[in-house]
Write a protein that holds these residues in place. Structure first.
Motif, PDB file in Angstrom:
ATOM      1  N   THR A 108       0.487  -1.255  -0.099  1.00 11.86           N
ATOM      2  CA  THR A 108      -0.109   0.313  -0.115  1.00 11.86           C
ATOM      3  C   THR A 108       0.538   0.899  -0.186  1.00 11.86           C
ATOM      4  O   THR A 108       2.251   1.061   0.628  1.00 11.86           O
ATOM      5  CB  THR A 108      -0.472   0.565   1.144  1.00 11.86           C
ATOM      6  OG1 THR A 108      -0.368   0.218   2.721  1.00 11.86           O
ATOM      7  CG2 THR A 108      -2.305  -0.794   1.629  1.00 11.86           C
ATOM      8  N   PRO A 109       0.170   2.587  -0.528  1.00  9.34           N
ATOM      9  CA  PRO A 109       1.267   3.609   0.137  1.00  9.34           C
ATOM     10  C   PRO A 109       1.163   4.341   0.898  1.00  9.34           C
ATOM     11  O   PRO A 109       1.998   5.657   1.496  1.00  9.34           O
ATOM     12  CB  PRO A 109       0.041   4.290  -1.514  1.00  9.34           C
ATOM     13  CG  PRO A 109      -1.134   4.187  -1.207  1.00  9.34           C
ATOM     14  CD  PRO A 109      -0.817   2.080  -0.757  1.00  9.34           C
ATOM     15  N   GLU A 124       6.591   3.884 -14.415  1.00 15.22           N
ATOM     16  CA  GLU A 124       6.617   5.258 -14.002  1.00 15.22           C
ATOM     17  C   GLU A 124       5.676   5.897 -14.082  1.00 15.22           C
ATOM     18  O   GLU A 124       5.034   6.624 -13.385  1.00 15.22           O
ATOM     19  CB  GLU A 124       6.329   5.306 -16.127  1.00 15.22           C
ATOM     20  CG  GLU A 124       8.056   4.750 -16.926  1.00 15.22           C
ATOM     21  CD  GLU A 124       7.660   5.199 -18.475  1.00 15.22           C
ATOM     22  OE1 GLU A 124       9.115   5.665 -18.922  1.00 15.22           O
ATOM     23  OE2 GLU A 124       7.167   4.257 -18.627  1.00 15.22           O
ATOM     24  N   VAL A 125       4.233   5.499 -14.139  1.00 18.17           N
ATOM     25  CA  VAL A 125       3.067   5.344 -12.945  1.00 18.17           C
ATOM     26  C   VAL A 125       3.017   5.497 -11.848  1.00 18.17           C
ATOM     27  O   VAL A 125       2.981   6.817 -11.612  1.00 18.17           O
ATOM     28  CB  VAL A 125       2.025   4.793 -13.418  1.00 18.17           C
ATOM     29  CG1 VAL A 125       0.430   5.087 -12.710  1.00 18.17           C
ATOM     30  CG2 VAL A 125       1.908   5.103 -15.069  1.00 18.17           C
ATOM     31  N   ALA A 126       4.097   4.337 -11.131  1.00 19.15           N
ATOM     32  CA  ALA A 126       3.843   4.754 -10.038  1.00 19.15           C
ATOM     33  C   ALA A 126       4.572   6.012  -9.440  1.00 19.15           C
ATOM     34  O   ALA A 126       4.809   7.169  -8.293  1.00 19.15           O
ATOM     35  CB  ALA A 126       4.604   3.690  -8.969  1.00 19.15           C
ATOM     36  N   GLU A 127       6.027   6.267 -10.215  1.00 16.48           N
ATOM     37  CA  GLU A 127       7.012   7.406  -9.924  1.00 16.48           C
ATOM     38  C   GLU A 127       6.374   9.045  -9.814  1.00 16.48           C
ATOM     39  O   GLU A 127       6.747   9.411  -9.210  1.00 16.48           O
ATOM     40  CB  GLU A 127       8.409   7.094 -10.716  1.00 16.48           C
ATOM     41  CG  GLU A 127       9.054   8.342 -10.372  1.00 16.48           C
ATOM     42  CD  GLU A 127      10.047   8.056 -11.740  1.00 16.48           C
ATOM     43  OE1 GLU A 127      11.217   9.387 -11.707  1.00 16.48           O
ATOM     44  OE2 GLU A 127      10.652   6.636 -11.950  1.00 16.48           O
ATOM     45  N   ARG A 128       5.428   8.738 -11.153  1.00 16.39           N
ATOM     46  CA  ARG A 128       4.668   9.961 -10.802  1.00 16.39           C
ATOM     47  C   ARG A 128       3.770  10.217  -9.680  1.00 16.39           C
ATOM     48  O   ARG A 128       3.461  10.950  -9.251  1.00 16.39           O
ATOM     49  CB  ARG A 128       4.192   9.727 -12.571  1.00 16.39           C
ATOM     50  CG  ARG A 128       4.570   9.593 -13.775  1.00 16.39           C
ATOM     51  CD  ARG A 128       4.107   9.995 -14.332  1.00 16.39           C
ATOM     52  NE  ARG A 128       4.523  10.461 -15.881  1.00 16.39           N
ATOM     53  CZ  ARG A 128       4.059  10.152 -17.365  1.00 16.39           C
ATOM     54  NH1 ARG A 128       3.153  10.368 -17.726  1.00 16.39           N
ATOM     55  NH2 ARG A 128       4.828  10.776 -18.222  1.00 16.39           N
ATOM     56  N   ALA A 129       2.873   9.024  -9.788  1.00 24.12           N
ATOM     57  CA  ALA A 129       1.965   9.013  -8.545  1.00 24.12           C
ATOM     58  C   ALA A 129       2.807   9.321  -6.890  1.00 24.12           C
ATOM     59  O   ALA A 129       2.414   9.303  -6.129  1.00 24.12           O
ATOM     60  CB  ALA A 129       1.264   8.096  -9.070  1.00 24.12           C
ATOM     61  N   GLY A 130       3.627   8.953  -7.128  1.00 26.58           N
ATOM     62  CA  GLY A 130       4.533   8.372  -5.555  1.00 26.58           C
ATOM     63  C   GLY A 130       4.200   7.846  -4.948  1.00 26.58           C
ATOM     64  O   GLY A 130       3.471   8.012  -3.363  1.00 26.58           O
ATOM     65  N   ALA A 174       3.900   3.212  -4.413  1.00 26.94           N
ATOM     66  CA  ALA A 174       4.995   1.899  -4.705  1.00 26.94           C
ATOM     67  C   ALA A 174       4.195   1.130  -5.820  1.00 26.94           C
ATOM     68  O   ALA A 174       3.331   1.483  -6.098  1.00 26.94           O
ATOM     69  CB  ALA A 174       5.417   0.852  -3.472  1.00 26.94           C
ATOM     70  N   GLU A 175       5.198   0.999  -6.957  1.00 24.99           N
ATOM     71  CA  GLU A 175       4.947  -0.014  -8.437  1.00 24.99           C
ATOM     72  C   GLU A 175       4.346  -1.419  -7.675  1.00 24.99           C
ATOM     73  O   GLU A 175       3.127  -1.612  -8.638  1.00 24.99           O
ATOM     74  CB  GLU A 175       6.410  -0.621  -8.822  1.00 24.99           C
ATOM     75  CG  GLU A 175       6.233  -1.054 -10.585  1.00 24.99           C
ATOM     76  CD  GLU A 175       7.004  -1.399 -10.639  1.00 24.99           C
ATOM     77  OE1 GLU A 175       6.925  -2.554 -12.173  1.00 24.99           O
ATOM     78  OE2 GLU A 175       8.330  -0.973 -10.586  1.00 24.99           O
TER      79      GLU A 175
END
Length: 230
Positions: A6-7, A40-46, A48-49
């Protein structure tokens, strides 16, 4: 038991308590449209992949509004669009851009956009009134092909000039395009050709079984427009 990625400190739940069962499919589709990897999506959203993968793979995953907002920002869309809030409504509900730019598409651009889509509108004139019907289509060797059933309204357009239209509207970005094709609709009568088309078909008809009559439209004219935010 292994912890679920989870984030934050636990899997967030939507404020209204309802699971967004189609969120994973919308995430995957939008990610594919933008050509982005999960990383890439995870990095943009801050986040975890592994959590992005979890959202895509579990139909019961239900992030809270803050997480959905971050994902929507990473995917250049709106939380409503990503969460399915506009499901069942026509596209183009978003506000128009302040300074939109409208441009004409040339034939090559029309061909390229036409080949990326899977649902279009078949338009014909009947004795009673004009008729417009959605169909699942595929482009094979430059021709538009799709299946219908014997006796359907579409068969009234056989051996006549018809119109075929596809479009795409992105409400979040106030962008979109449309392509209109004209050509003669003809039934595919050769069994071998029909079998070849079935092998190359983009999808089966959403309308259900019993649609085994292949129709081919050989385009004779293309027109298209694209609108972009200014």
């Amino acid at each position: 038991m292994a912890e679920r990625p989870t984030p934050g400190h636990g899997e967030p739940q939507p404020e209204d308590g309802r699971a967004r069962g189609d969120l994973g499919r919308r995430l995957q589709r939008r990610r594919a449209e933008l050509g982005l990897s999960r990383e890439e999506v995870a990095e943009r959203a801050g986040m975890a992949e592994a959590y992005v993968a979890h959202l895509e793979q579990h139909s019961t995953a239900a992030p809270d509004s803050g997480t959905l907002l971050r994902l929507a920002g990473a995917l250049r869309t709106s939380p409503q669009e990503l969460g399915g809030g506009h499901s069942g409504l026509p596209s183009g509900l978003g506000r128009a851009a302040r300074n939109p730019r409208m441009g004409e598409l040339d034939e090559q651009e029309c061909r390229e956009l036409l080949s990326t889509h899977g649902v279009g509108r078949f338009s014909l004139s009947t004795e009673g009134a004009p008729v417009v019907l959605p169909v699942n289509y595929t482009v094979v060797d430059g021709a538009i092909v799709f299946r219908t059933r014997e006796g359907s309204a579409i068969t009234q357009g056989l051996d006549r000039e018809v119109a075929f239209e596809v479009d795409r509207v992105d409400d979040a970005l106030s962008e979109g395009w449309s392509v209109l094709v004209r050509g003669t609709a003809r039934v595919v009568s050769d069994p071998g050709e029909a079998e070849r088309l079935a092998e190359r078909a983009y999808s089966t008809p959403w309308a259900g079984e019993g649609r085994d009559l292949w129709v081919r439209i050989e385009p004779t004219a293309y027109t298209g427009r694209r609108i972009e935010a200014g």
